[in-house]
Design a protein around this motif. Structure first.
Motif, PDB file in Angstrom:
ATOM      1  N   ASN A 135       0.838  -1.188   0.000  1.00 22.57           N
ATOM      2  CA  ASN A 135       0.000   0.000   0.000  1.00 22.57           C
ATOM      3  C   ASN A 135       0.878   1.246   0.000  1.00 22.57           C
ATOM      4  OD1 ASN A 135      -1.565   2.236   1.661  1.00 22.57           O
ATOM      5  ND2 ASN A 135      -3.066   0.895   0.707  1.00 22.57           N
ATOM      6  N   VAL A 136       0.493   2.199  -0.815  1.00 27.32           N
ATOM      7  CA  VAL A 136       1.171   3.504  -0.799  1.00 27.32           C
ATOM      8  C   VAL A 136       0.097   4.554  -0.553  1.00 27.32           C
ATOM      9  CG1 VAL A 136       2.754   5.076  -1.953  1.00 27.32           C
ATOM     10  CG2 VAL A 136       2.775   2.649  -2.549  1.00 27.32           C
ATOM     11  N   SER A 137       0.265   5.309   0.490  1.00 25.22           N
ATOM     12  CA  SER A 137      -0.726   6.343   0.812  1.00 25.22           C
ATOM     13  C   SER A 137      -0.187   7.708   0.391  1.00 25.22           C
ATOM     14  CB  SER A 137      -1.026   6.329   2.309  1.00 25.22           C
ATOM     15  OG  SER A 137       0.156   6.618   3.034  1.00 25.22           O
ATOM     16  N   THR A 138      -1.087   8.662   0.282  1.00 26.51           N
ATOM     17  CA  THR A 138      -0.741  10.050  -0.062  1.00 26.51           C
ATOM     18  C   THR A 138       0.283  10.090  -1.203  1.00 26.51           C
ATOM     19  OG1 THR A 138      -0.900  10.435   2.340  1.00 26.51           O
ATOM     20  CG2 THR A 138      -0.299  12.304   0.959  1.00 26.51           C
ATOM     21  N   LEU A 139      -0.135   9.575  -2.329  1.00 29.87           N
ATOM     22  CA  LEU A 139       0.764   9.427  -3.471  1.00 29.87           C
ATOM     23  C   LEU A 139       1.400  10.755  -3.888  1.00 29.87           C
ATOM     24  CD1 LEU A 139      -1.333   6.934  -5.600  1.00 29.87           C
ATOM     25  CD2 LEU A 139       1.002   6.549  -4.778  1.00 29.87           C
ATOM     26  N   GLU A 140       2.676  10.655  -4.281  1.00 31.62           N
ATOM     27  CA  GLU A 140       3.422  11.790  -4.811  1.00 31.62           C
ATOM     28  C   GLU A 140       3.844  11.463  -6.242  1.00 31.62           C
ATOM     29  OE1 GLU A 140       6.720  12.368  -2.193  1.00 31.62           O
ATOM     30  OE2 GLU A 140       5.453  12.771  -0.427  1.00 31.62           O
ATOM     31  N   LEU A 141       4.147  12.524  -7.001  1.00 35.88           N
ATOM     32  CA  LEU A 141       4.547  12.313  -8.397  1.00 35.88           C
ATOM     33  C   LEU A 141       5.746  11.376  -8.490  1.00 35.88           C
ATOM     34  CD1 LEU A 141       4.239  15.928  -9.873  1.00 35.88           C
ATOM     35  CD2 LEU A 141       2.641  14.023 -10.113  1.00 35.88           C
ATOM     36  N   GLY A 142       6.652  11.482  -7.522  1.00 37.95           N
ATOM     37  CA  GLY A 142       7.858  10.667  -7.512  1.00 37.95           C
ATOM     38  C   GLY A 142       7.621   9.198  -7.239  1.00 37.95           C
ATOM     39  N   ASP A 143       6.392   8.844  -6.904  1.00 36.11           N
ATOM     40  CA  ASP A 143       6.077   7.433  -6.662  1.00 36.11           C
ATOM     41  C   ASP A 143       5.807   6.691  -7.973  1.00 36.11           C
ATOM     42  OD1 ASP A 143       4.123   8.303  -3.712  1.00 36.11           O
ATOM     43  OD2 ASP A 143       6.282   7.901  -3.926  1.00 36.11           O
ATOM     44  N   SER A 144       5.751   7.435  -9.066  1.00 34.25           N
ATOM     45  CA  SER A 144       5.560   6.797 -10.372  1.00 34.25           C
ATOM     46  C   SER A 144       6.730   5.855 -10.636  1.00 34.25           C
ATOM     47  CB  SER A 144       5.487   7.850 -11.483  1.00 34.25           C
ATOM     48  OG  SER A 144       4.342   8.651 -11.344  1.00 34.25           O
ATOM     49  N   ALA A 145       6.431   4.600 -10.877  1.00 31.16           N
ATOM     50  CA  ALA A 145       7.489   3.597 -11.012  1.00 31.16           C
ATOM     51  C   ALA A 145       6.878   2.267 -11.408  1.00 31.16           C
ATOM     52  CB  ALA A 145       8.242   3.427  -9.682  1.00 31.16           C
ATOM     53  N   LEU A 146       7.771   1.320 -11.685  1.00 31.40           N
ATOM     54  CA  LEU A 146       7.378  -0.066 -11.855  1.00 31.40           C
ATOM     55  C   LEU A 146       7.601  -0.741 -10.505  1.00 31.40           C
ATOM     56  CD1 LEU A 146       6.514  -2.374 -13.838  1.00 31.40           C
ATOM     57  CD2 LEU A 146       8.962  -2.796 -14.184  1.00 31.40           C
ATOM     58  N   TYR A 147       6.550  -1.313  -9.943  1.00 33.26           N
ATOM     59  CA  TYR A 147       6.666  -1.991  -8.655  1.00 33.26           C
ATOM     60  C   TYR A 147       6.687  -3.494  -8.924  1.00 33.26           C
ATOM     61  CZ  TYR A 147       6.034   2.460  -6.444  1.00 33.26           C
ATOM     62  OH  TYR A 147       6.220   3.754  -6.047  1.00 33.26           O
ATOM     63  N   LEU A 148       7.760  -4.102  -8.471  1.00 31.93           N
ATOM     64  CA  LEU A 148       7.986  -5.524  -8.715  1.00 31.93           C
ATOM     65  C   LEU A 148       7.916  -6.293  -7.411  1.00 31.93           C
ATOM     66  CD1 LEU A 148      11.050  -5.078 -11.081  1.00 31.93           C
ATOM     67  CD2 LEU A 148       8.855  -6.021 -11.774  1.00 31.93           C
ATOM     68  N   CYS A 149       7.258  -7.419  -7.455  1.00 28.96           N
ATOM     69  CA  CYS A 149       7.347  -8.306  -6.311  1.00 28.96           C
ATOM     70  C   CYS A 149       8.054  -9.571  -6.749  1.00 28.96           C
ATOM     71  CB  CYS A 149       6.007  -8.576  -5.664  1.00 28.96           C
ATOM     72  SG  CYS A 149       5.115  -9.993  -6.290  1.00 28.96           S
ATOM     73  N   ALA A 150       8.674 -10.213  -5.813  1.00 30.52           N
ATOM     74  CA  ALA A 150       9.429 -11.428  -6.096  1.00 30.52           C
ATOM     75  C   ALA A 150       9.214 -12.404  -4.958  1.00 30.52           C
ATOM     76  CB  ALA A 150      10.913 -11.116  -6.245  1.00 30.52           C
ATOM     77  N   SER A 151       9.038 -13.663  -5.307  1.00 35.09           N
ATOM     78  CA  SER A 151       8.934 -14.667  -4.258  1.00 35.09           C
ATOM     79  C   SER A 151      10.166 -15.559  -4.283  1.00 35.09           C
ATOM     80  CB  SER A 151       7.658 -15.497  -4.419  1.00 35.09           C
ATOM     81  OG  SER A 151       7.746 -16.412  -5.502  1.00 35.09           O
ATOM     82  N   SER A 152      10.455 -16.158  -3.157  1.00 34.58           N
ATOM     83  CA  SER A 152      11.576 -17.082  -3.090  1.00 34.58           C
ATOM     84  C   SER A 152      11.282 -18.140  -2.056  1.00 34.58           C
ATOM     85  CB  SER A 152      12.885 -16.356  -2.778  1.00 34.58           C
ATOM     86  OG  SER A 152      12.849 -15.780  -1.498  1.00 34.58           O
ATOM     87  N   LEU A 153      11.983 -19.244  -2.196  1.00 32.65           N
ATOM     88  CA  LEU A 153      11.727 -20.394  -1.327  1.00 32.65           C
ATOM     89  C   LEU A 153      12.279 -20.168   0.074  1.00 32.65           C
ATOM     90  CD1 LEU A 153      10.458 -23.193  -1.588  1.00 32.65           C
ATOM     91  CD2 LEU A 153      12.710 -24.086  -2.193  1.00 32.65           C
ATOM     92  N   ALA A 154      13.532 -19.752   0.139  1.00 32.52           N
ATOM     93  CA  ALA A 154      14.207 -19.657   1.431  1.00 32.52           C
ATOM     94  C   ALA A 154      14.393 -18.206   1.886  1.00 32.52           C
ATOM     95  CB  ALA A 154      15.564 -20.346   1.360  1.00 32.52           C
ATOM     96  N   GLY A 155      13.896 -17.272   1.106  1.00 37.41           N
ATOM     97  CA  GLY A 155      14.058 -15.881   1.496  1.00 37.41           C
ATOM     98  C   GLY A 155      15.024 -15.147   0.606  1.00 37.41           C
ATOM     99  N   GLN A 156      14.831 -13.860   0.520  1.00 39.17           N
ATOM    100  CA  GLN A 156      15.695 -12.992  -0.282  1.00 39.17           C
ATOM    101  C   GLN A 156      17.144 -13.179   0.131  1.00 39.17           C
ATOM    102  OE1 GLN A 156      14.920  -8.678  -1.384  1.00 39.17           O
ATOM    103  NE2 GLN A 156      15.990  -8.457   0.564  1.00 39.17           N
ATOM    104  N   GLY A 157      17.987 -13.346  -0.865  1.00 43.24           N
ATOM    105  CA  GLY A 157      19.412 -13.499  -0.602  1.00 43.24           C
ATOM    106  C   GLY A 157      19.835 -14.939  -0.419  1.00 43.24           C
ATOM    107  N   ALA A 158      18.961 -15.750   0.117  1.00 43.17           N
ATOM    108  CA  ALA A 158      19.314 -17.146   0.376  1.00 43.17           C
ATOM    109  C   ALA A 158      18.985 -18.049  -0.803  1.00 43.17           C
ATOM    110  CB  ALA A 158      18.606 -17.653   1.622  1.00 43.17           C
ATOM    111  N   SER A 159      18.039 -17.639  -1.615  1.00 45.15           N
ATOM    112  CA  SER A 159      17.651 -18.429  -2.780  1.00 45.15           C
ATOM    113  C   SER A 159      17.199 -17.467  -3.878  1.00 45.15           C
ATOM    114  CB  SER A 159      16.532 -19.418  -2.433  1.00 45.15           C
ATOM    115  OG  SER A 159      15.408 -18.745  -1.907  1.00 45.15           O
ATOM    116  N   PRO A 160      17.193 -17.952  -5.123  1.00 50.65           N
ATOM    117  CA  PRO A 160      16.854 -17.047  -6.231  1.00 50.65           C
ATOM    118  C   PRO A 160      15.483 -16.400  -6.077  1.00 50.65           C
ATOM    119  CG  PRO A 160      17.809 -19.062  -7.072  1.00 50.65           C
ATOM    120  CD  PRO A 160      17.592 -19.275  -5.595  1.00 50.65           C
TER     121      PRO A 160
END
Lengths: 114, 110
Positions: free
Chosen positions: A77-102
């Protein structure tokens, strides 16, 4: 196996509004990480959730928040949006957690704030 | 903040040639990963190399890691037009914090 699904694919909002983005991870993955990608700043880490707990957080203001449900789906969630919030928002899942597995990324939500 | 720095920022080659991209980083790492991103889409994981490994191969991809120089390279052999994409290195430290570099934009001309 279905990949990471992000909805919606595109979003246009006005300054001051709030927005909720959704991410469904790969089945069996308990970790979901969120990233913001912009031409100027590149890929910036927002936060990681693992088994419904926020495990790590990047340097973003409190307007950016997230949560993870018992089925591992996550929302950001992003509240009180600003112009600078314009972006591509990516989510990523992993088996063992970020950094520990791809990381397995979704195709992102393109947010435009006008 | 970004940790890895890719070099070059952009690379343009002919189909069939090899492409080499480099990544330098500053702190100790647990592993280093390479990802590819096609325009407007999510990143795709290519290779993960651990800090105690020096080289890994996957198909036409070869990754090297030199922890003494804090650098890694990604070699794509016999490139194809479909390899056109941005390539990112990402480092994971001992706390599994990940940092992505700014990426190398590779263009392979048919």
């Amino acid at each position: 196996k279905a990949g990471v699904t992000q909805t919606p694919r595109y979003l246009i909002k006005t300054r001051g509004q709030q927005v909720t983005l959704s991410c469904s991870p790969i089945s069996g993955h308990r970790s979901v990480s969120w990233y913001q990608q912009t031409p100027g700043q590149g890929l910036q880490f927002l936060f990681e959730y693992f088994s419904e707990t926020q495990r790590n957080k990047g340097n973003f203001p409190g307007r950016f928040s997230g949560r993870q449900f018992s089925n591992s789906r996550s929302e950001m969630n992003v509240s009180t949006l600003e112009l600078g919030d314009s972006a591509l928002y990516l989510c990523a899942s992993s088996l063992a957690g970020q950094g520990a597995s791809p990381l397995h990324f979704g195709n992102g939500t393109r947010l435009t704030v006008t | 903040s970004q940790q890895g720095e890719e070099d070059p920022q952009a690379l343009s080659i002919q189909e069939g040639e090899n492409a080499t991209m480099n990544c330098s980083y500053k702190t100790s790492i647990n592993n280093l990963q390479w990802y590819r991103q096609n325009s407007g889409r999510g990143l795709v994981h290519l290779i993960l190399i651990r800090s105690n490994e020096r080289e890994k191969h996957s198909g036409r991809l070869r990754v090297t890691l030199d922890t003494s120089k804090k650098s890694s390279s990604l070699l794509i052999t016999a490139s194809r037009a479909a390899d056109t994409a941005s390539y990112f290195c990402a480092t994971a430290d001992n706390n599994n914090d990940m940092r992505f570099g700014a990426g190398t934009r590779l263009t392979v001309k048919p």
